[in-house]
Design an enzyme around this catalytic site. Structure first.
Site, PDB file in Angstrom:
ATOM      1  N   ARG A  64       0.816  -1.221   0.000  1.00  0.00           N
ATOM      2  CA  ARG A  64       0.000   0.000   0.000  1.00  0.00           C
ATOM      3  C   ARG A  64       0.842   1.259   0.000  1.00  0.00           C
ATOM      4  O   ARG A  64       2.041   1.217   0.286  1.00  0.00           O
ATOM      5  CB  ARG A  64      -0.982  -0.010   1.169  1.00  0.00           C
ATOM      6  CG  ARG A  64      -0.357  -0.156   2.538  1.00  0.00           C
ATOM      7  CD  ARG A  64      -1.414  -0.036   3.620  1.00  0.00           C
ATOM      8  NE  ARG A  64      -1.917  -1.311   4.095  1.00  0.00           N
ATOM      9  CZ  ARG A  64      -3.199  -1.594   4.283  1.00  0.00           C
ATOM     10  NH1 ARG A  64      -4.117  -0.723   3.986  1.00  0.00           N
ATOM     11  NH2 ARG A  64      -3.569  -2.770   4.746  1.00  0.00           N
ATOM     12  N   HIS A 424     -16.264   5.536   1.874  1.00  0.00           N
ATOM     13  CA  HIS A 424     -15.465   6.454   1.063  1.00  0.00           C
ATOM     14  C   HIS A 424     -16.156   7.800   0.929  1.00  0.00           C
ATOM     15  O   HIS A 424     -15.568   8.860   1.162  1.00  0.00           O
ATOM     16  CB  HIS A 424     -15.247   5.822  -0.317  1.00  0.00           C
ATOM     17  CG  HIS A 424     -14.487   6.705  -1.250  1.00  0.00           C
ATOM     18  ND1 HIS A 424     -15.106   7.542  -2.134  1.00  0.00           N
ATOM     19  CD2 HIS A 424     -13.158   6.905  -1.395  1.00  0.00           C
ATOM     20  CE1 HIS A 424     -14.182   8.212  -2.807  1.00  0.00           C
ATOM     21  NE2 HIS A 424     -12.995   7.836  -2.371  1.00  0.00           N
ATOM     22  N   ARG A 530     -18.285  50.529   0.014  1.00  0.00           N
ATOM     23  CA  ARG A 530     -18.284  50.951  -1.394  1.00  0.00           C
ATOM     24  C   ARG A 530     -19.600  51.687  -1.656  1.00  0.00           C
ATOM     25  O   ARG A 530     -20.640  51.046  -1.818  1.00  0.00           O
ATOM     26  CB  ARG A 530     -18.205  49.740  -2.321  1.00  0.00           C
ATOM     27  CG  ARG A 530     -16.876  49.002  -2.312  1.00  0.00           C
ATOM     28  CD  ARG A 530     -17.001  47.790  -3.219  1.00  0.00           C
ATOM     29  NE  ARG A 530     -15.729  47.199  -3.573  1.00  0.00           N
ATOM     30  CZ  ARG A 530     -15.262  46.062  -3.035  1.00  0.00           C
ATOM     31  NH1 ARG A 530     -15.956  45.432  -2.123  1.00  0.00           N
ATOM     32  NH2 ARG A 530     -14.112  45.557  -3.447  1.00  0.00           N
ATOM     33  N   ARG A 586     -15.833  55.027   1.335  1.00  0.00           N
ATOM     34  CA  ARG A 586     -15.096  55.388   0.127  1.00  0.00           C
ATOM     35  C   ARG A 586     -15.986  56.216  -0.788  1.00  0.00           C
ATOM     36  O   ARG A 586     -17.144  55.839  -1.038  1.00  0.00           O
ATOM     37  CB  ARG A 586     -14.635  54.127  -0.600  1.00  0.00           C
ATOM     38  CG  ARG A 586     -13.765  54.464  -1.791  1.00  0.00           C
ATOM     39  CD  ARG A 586     -13.263  53.220  -2.457  1.00  0.00           C
ATOM     40  NE  ARG A 586     -14.310  52.563  -3.225  1.00  0.00           N
ATOM     41  CZ  ARG A 586     -14.124  51.416  -3.865  1.00  0.00           C
ATOM     42  NH1 ARG A 586     -12.962  50.820  -3.812  1.00  0.00           N
ATOM     43  NH2 ARG A 586     -15.097  50.875  -4.548  1.00  0.00           N
ATOM     44  N   GLU A 731      -4.166  51.714  -5.087  1.00  0.00           N
ATOM     45  CA  GLU A 731      -4.595  50.606  -5.938  1.00  0.00           C
ATOM     46  C   GLU A 731      -4.072  50.735  -7.363  1.00  0.00           C
ATOM     47  O   GLU A 731      -4.523  50.035  -8.260  1.00  0.00           O
ATOM     48  CB  GLU A 731      -6.124  50.459  -5.915  1.00  0.00           C
ATOM     49  CG  GLU A 731      -6.896  51.736  -6.154  1.00  0.00           C
ATOM     50  CD  GLU A 731      -8.408  51.570  -5.971  1.00  0.00           C
ATOM     51  OE1 GLU A 731      -8.900  50.435  -6.007  1.00  0.00           O
ATOM     52  OE2 GLU A 731      -9.083  52.594  -5.815  1.00  0.00           O
ATOM     53  N   GLY A 752      -5.951  48.671  -2.292  1.00  0.00           N
ATOM     54  CA  GLY A 752      -7.000  48.032  -3.099  1.00  0.00           C
ATOM     55  C   GLY A 752      -6.308  47.036  -3.998  1.00  0.00           C
ATOM     56  O   GLY A 752      -5.945  47.328  -5.135  1.00  0.00           O
ATOM     57  N   ASP A 755      -7.628  46.151  -7.786  1.00  0.00           N
ATOM     58  CA  ASP A 755      -7.163  46.991  -8.889  1.00  0.00           C
ATOM     59  C   ASP A 755      -5.644  46.960  -8.996  1.00  0.00           C
ATOM     60  O   ASP A 755      -5.097  47.024 -10.095  1.00  0.00           O
ATOM     61  CB  ASP A 755      -7.652  48.432  -8.697  1.00  0.00           C
ATOM     62  CG  ASP A 755      -9.054  48.605  -9.260  1.00  0.00           C
ATOM     63  OD1 ASP A 755      -9.289  48.139 -10.390  1.00  0.00           O
ATOM     64  OD2 ASP A 755      -9.918  49.165  -8.561  1.00  0.00           O
ATOM     65  N   CYS A 817      -7.961  46.220   1.619  1.00  0.00           N
ATOM     66  CA  CYS A 817      -9.403  45.969   1.515  1.00  0.00           C
ATOM     67  C   CYS A 817      -9.779  45.253   0.221  1.00  0.00           C
ATOM     68  O   CYS A 817     -10.948  45.084  -0.079  1.00  0.00           O
ATOM     69  CB  CYS A 817     -10.194  47.251   1.682  1.00  0.00           C
ATOM     70  SG  CYS A 817      -9.874  48.452   0.382  1.00  0.00           S
TER      71      CYS A 817
HETATM   72  C1  PEP Z   1      -9.705  47.065  -4.893  1.00  0.00           C
HETATM   73  O1  PEP Z   1      -9.478  47.508  -6.010  1.00  0.00           O
HETATM   74  O2  PEP Z   1      -9.002  46.210  -4.346  1.00  0.00           O
HETATM   75  C2  PEP Z   1     -10.872  47.522  -4.152  1.00  0.00           C
HETATM   76  C3  PEP Z   1     -11.075  47.135  -2.913  1.00  0.00           C
HETATM   77  O3  PEP Z   1     -11.763  48.296  -4.812  1.00  0.00           O
HETATM   78  P1  PEP Z   1     -12.839  47.738  -5.831  1.00  0.00           P
HETATM   79  O4  PEP Z   1     -12.818  46.262  -5.760  1.00  0.00           O
HETATM   80  O5  PEP Z   1     -14.116  48.326  -5.419  1.00  0.00           O
HETATM   81  O6  PEP Z   1     -12.336  48.272  -7.133  1.00  0.00           O
HETATM   82 MG    MG Z   2     -10.524  49.329  -6.609  1.00  0.00          MG
END
Ligand code: PEP
Ligand code: MG
Length: 887
Positions: A64, A424, A530, A586, A731, A752, A755, A817
């Protein structure tokens, strides 16, 4: 276990290095390996007093896999190896049990045929079914007489012959090809799939364990079973498992016979039970974790075949960790580290609404908790295909085998008609955190008709069912589900985790409801609200569109007037929910295409209206239609005018707020009015306003001035003082590179990374899904960079932006974020480079809290290890000095 003196059948191990050499060497064994195997085999012969291939007193072995990471059921095993027409007679004489010897032989022939030669399992299964049904009535395989077993063996050999193969007579040759087959199974589809999901590297290789066979199928005082030291579904401290008397290992897991609960063994073979129980406790204590043990009883003697850390559900994982810490078996840091982000994720899964009065179609075993629904499919390939197209499916099988794995991965839930809690299907589904009901024996599954029948009711492919893996119920149709309520163990563990982490965890929340959920999940504020998301929903979307399409400032201000009270209302709700915690709002960042009507749809509507005009019966109707056509044309004209080739890189973020200052002003008014109102209610408002898509410091400077201006105005009107911070998203690569200049105008940064990933890779967020999976498959990238932060590129910009910002403002608060804020590996990176917080979706918050604790504990462990190395070097230096040795 061998070293601890526990009863383990003697064996030899061909190491993982050999497996890697085998693959490097065009699937040839490395030189000298075979000689070592045969020498070690002689040692085994000596220990058990039998001889491999001996006609009178034959040694049989199992072959095995054994990988560094447990991959249950993903690789191949051959049992009873060493049997041929001669040795089977020897075995019958040696044991005085012809039936047993023939049973072992027929098992070997089918396993060898399936695993080594590659014959489809079903072919052998059909032979068994035919013989079991032979003399009328349903019989168990233990009912088969020697003659029938001989018939089965002959039929199995014929099947193999029909595929132009034979089982070698020479046991050594059997062993040689079986070792190769186990190596080959390392690169089998199900093993590769399993490794991909569990992030196990492909180059580890598997070992091969060759071990003297012990037999659980030698009568009523023999048997075999599997047991966990704690309940793997709930975590309760109890010996939990199943066994079968007069059976071999695969009978328990394959679900061909329904096993008994382990507690029954206490009555049937009390001495063996006590010994087994004591051994499992010893093992748990030794490893400091819940164990999954396999055993065989041969004529009343217990043999331990395996122990490994047991797979468990999320709920069990939390309970076991908390219990073991309370029992002082482990410390709290270890308890926190034991629970994986995936476990928590699973714990947060939905369950079937207890208030439902939906009809229960059938009930099986609650094999893996959670509630899931989908349309019924019967084939794993089809499950995979449909899931790729975005469908939700439930895979329904008689029982699953490892070959079904890809279908199980693709399905929302798995239902089997046969098999127990350790079958399984149950084990694999639990490991994946996938809902599963096994052993639903009322289901008569018919693959050829693509349907199953329950007490006369027929359910065909494509019908919706809901599966409740926590109770074992199967419902017809889509039944409402609810989020789980988390028990005291969860809160206790999270409290411990919070004590270890240094990162703050916030949530991305756009509505008061999201904010409430975020608090319930333990978010310590909002890291990203957002504001454009507040306009999803028909009525709001219309006002938003009006604003975007407005011709001139006057028209725009009019549209903004309608938006202001809506925004203010939402902010009030959010501030109330988050009283005493920071809220980062934002300013508008609408990628225009998300809010504009689709040009093709508009054209379609226009041509329909023109068609209707041709058939209009009355003048009034024509007038009405002409008005509508005019309106649509204007809309189309506007849309075309502002339509962008690349909306993600277009007129969005602060660009909008700078050129249409009335937008920023309206938003700030709504924010400060809401802040004044909530502060007036004696609730603490901790406001942070964030400017999106900044790449030039002047952009932030001008937006900040506008914010301060409105703040002065509104607070003056209300006669109130509101404290607030102004910061920016980082971002875009230019923002990260010029972070020093940008920091002059910022109280905080929030990366961010969505982006930032898009613009660093030059890879569109909207289109990357088409080819990124192929990049990951071909190992051009190790992960999708939109899921797991690319440390080398994007991460470097995050590190650099943070450093440059903090040179100018040493106390600059920095967070993240983007979606990465909820991804454990990205969180570890954020911890490493000294960010202050991560922000992620509300349901992800507990996972992020845990991941942040793991990151901090791992960092502590690394620092401690480094300190140990340094102090060892110091000691060394001192010692050298003491004896006068020069450096
Ligand atoms: C990002 O760009 O990471 C962000 C948090 O903004 P959004 O996703 O709203 O563009
Ligand atoms: Mg963004």
């Amino acid at each position: 276990m061998t070293q601890a003196g526990l009863p383990v059948p003697p064996g030899l191990i061909v190491t993982t290095e050999v497996c890697n050499a085998y693959y490097a060497n065009n699937k040839q064994f490395p030189e000298g390996m075979w000689e070592q195997v045969t020498a070690a085999l002689q040692e085994i012969e000596k220990k058990v007093g039998k001889k491999f291939g001996d006609a009178k007193n034959p040694l049989l072995v199992s072959v095995r896999s054994g990988a560094a990471f447990s991959m249950p059921g993903m690789m191949d095993t051959v049992l009873n190896l060493g049997l041929n027409e001669e040795t089977v007679t020897g075995l019958a004489e040696q044991t005085g049990d012809l039936r047993f010897a023939l049973d072992a032989y027929r098992r070997f022939a089918s396993l060898f045929g399936e695993i080594v030669i590659g014959v489809a399992h079903e072919k052998f299964e059909r032979v068994m079914d035919r013989f079991k049904a032979h003399s009328g009535g349903e019989r168990l395989d233990t009912d088969l007489k020697p003659d029938e077993l001989r018939g089965i063996i002959a039929a199995e050999k014929e099947i193999i012959l029909a595929e132009q193969h034979t089982i070698p007579d020479d046991p050594y040759e059997q062993l040689r090809v079986a070792i190769g087959a186990v190596f080959n199974s390392w690169m089998g589809r199900r093993a590769i799939d399993y490794r991909r999901i569990n992030r196990i590297p492909d180059d580890l290789g598997t070992a091969v364990n060759v071990q003297a066979m012990v037999f659980g199928n030698m009568g009523k005082n023999s048997g075999t079973g599997v047991a966990f030291t704690r309940n793997p579904s709930t975590g309760k401290k109890e010996l939990y498992g199943e066994y079968l008397l007069n059976a071999q290992g695969e009978d328990v897991v394959a679900g061909t016979r329904t096993p008994n609960p382990i507690s029954q063994l206490k009555r049937e073979l009390p001495k063996v039970y006590e010994q087994f129980n004591a051994i499992t406790q010893l093992l748990e204590k030794h490893y400091g974790d819940m164990q999954d043990c396999e055993f065989t009883i041969e004529r009343g003697k217990l043999w331990m075949l395996q122990t490994r850390t047991g797979k468990r559900t999320g709920a069990a994982s939390v309970r076991i960790a908390v219990d073991m810490a309370s029992e002082k078996l482990i410390d709290r840091a270890t308890a926190v580290q034991r629970v994986t982000p995936e476990h928590l994720d699973q714990l947060l899964h939905p369950t079937v609404d207890p208030k439902t009065d939906a009809r229960v179609l059938a009930t099986g075993l609650p094999a893996s908790p959670g509630a899931a629904q989908g349309t019924v499919v019967f084939s794993p390939d089809e499950a995979e295909e449909l899931a790729k197209e975005g469908a939700q499916v439930v895979l329904v099988r008689h029982e699953t085998s490892p070959d079904d794995f890809h279908g199980m991965v693709a399905a929302q839930a798995i239902v089997t008609a046969r098999g127990g809690m350790t079958s399984h299907a149950a084990v694999v589904a639990r490991g994946m955190g996938k809902t599963c009901v096994s052993g639903a024996s009322d289901l008569e599954v018919d693959y050829s008709q693509q349907q199953f029948t329950v007490k006369g009711e027929v359910i065909t492919k494509g019908e919706w069912i809901t599966v409740d893996g926590s109770t074992g119920r199967i419902f017809l149709g889509k039944v409402p589900t609810v989020q789980p309520s988390l028990g005291p163990d969860f809160y206790e563990l999270m409290k411990w985790a919070d004590g270890f982490r240094s990162l703050t965890v916030r949530a991305n929340a756009d509505t008061p409801h999201d904010a409430r959920v975020a608090r319930q999940m333990g978010a310590e504020g909002i890291g990203l609200c957002r504001t454009e998301h507040m306009f999803f929903g028909d009525k709001r979307l219309a006002s938003m569109r009006q604003m975007i399409l407005a011709d001139g400032t006057g028209a725009r201000e009019k549209a903004l007037e309608q938006l202001l009270p809506l925004q203010r209302g939402d902010f009030v709700g959010i501030f109330r929910e988050m009283a005493g915690f920071p809220v980062t709002i934002r300013l508008l960042d609408p990628p225009l295409h998300e809010f504009l009507p689709n040009v093709d749809e508009l054209l379609g509507e226009l041509s329909e209206l023109k068609m209707a005009l041709r058939h209009a019966g009355t003048l009034a109707a024509m007038d009405h239609l002409l008005d509508e056509i005019d309106e649509k044309r204007q809309l189309l004209h506007h849309v075309n005018k502002i339509r962008e080739a690349n909306p993600m890189l277009g007129f969005r973020g602060c660009r909008l707020g700078l050129l249409f200052p009335e937008v920023t002003r309206m938003q700030c008014r709504a924010i400060f009015e809401a802040a004044c109102q909530v502060k007036g209610e004696r609730k603490q408002v901790m406001l942070e306003i964030m400017v999106p898509l900044v790449s030039i410091s002047e952009e932030l400077k001008q937006q900040a001035e506008m914010i301060h201006d409105v703040a002065r105005q509104v607070t003056g009107e209300h006669g109130m003082k509101i404290e607030y911070a102004v910061g920016t998203m980082i971002e875009l690569p230019r923002a990260a590179l010029t972070a020093g200049k940008i920091a002059e105008h910022a109280d905080f940064f929030s990366f961010g990374t969505n982006d930032l990933t898009q613009t660093t890779f030059g890879l569109s967020r909207d289109d990357s899904g088409r080819f990124l999976p192929a990049y990951v498959d071909r190992k051009i990238l190790s992960d999708d960079p939109f899921q797991v932060l690319d440390r080398e590129g994007v991460g470097e910009l995050v590190r650099l932006g943070t450093e440059r910002g903090r040179i100018v403002k040493p106390n600059l608060k920095v967070g993240i974020c983007g979606e990465h804020g909820g991804d454990p590996s990205s969180i570890a990176f954020c911890n490493e480079i000294g960010l202050n917080y991560v922000s992620c979706s509300p349901y992800r918050v507990p996972v992020a809290r845990l991941a942040a604790a793991h990151a901090a504990l791992d960092a502590d462990a690394t620092a401690a290890a480094e300190a140990a190395v340094v102090s060892a070097a110091d000691e060394d230096a001192k010692a050298r000095e003491a004896v006068g040795v020069a450096k």
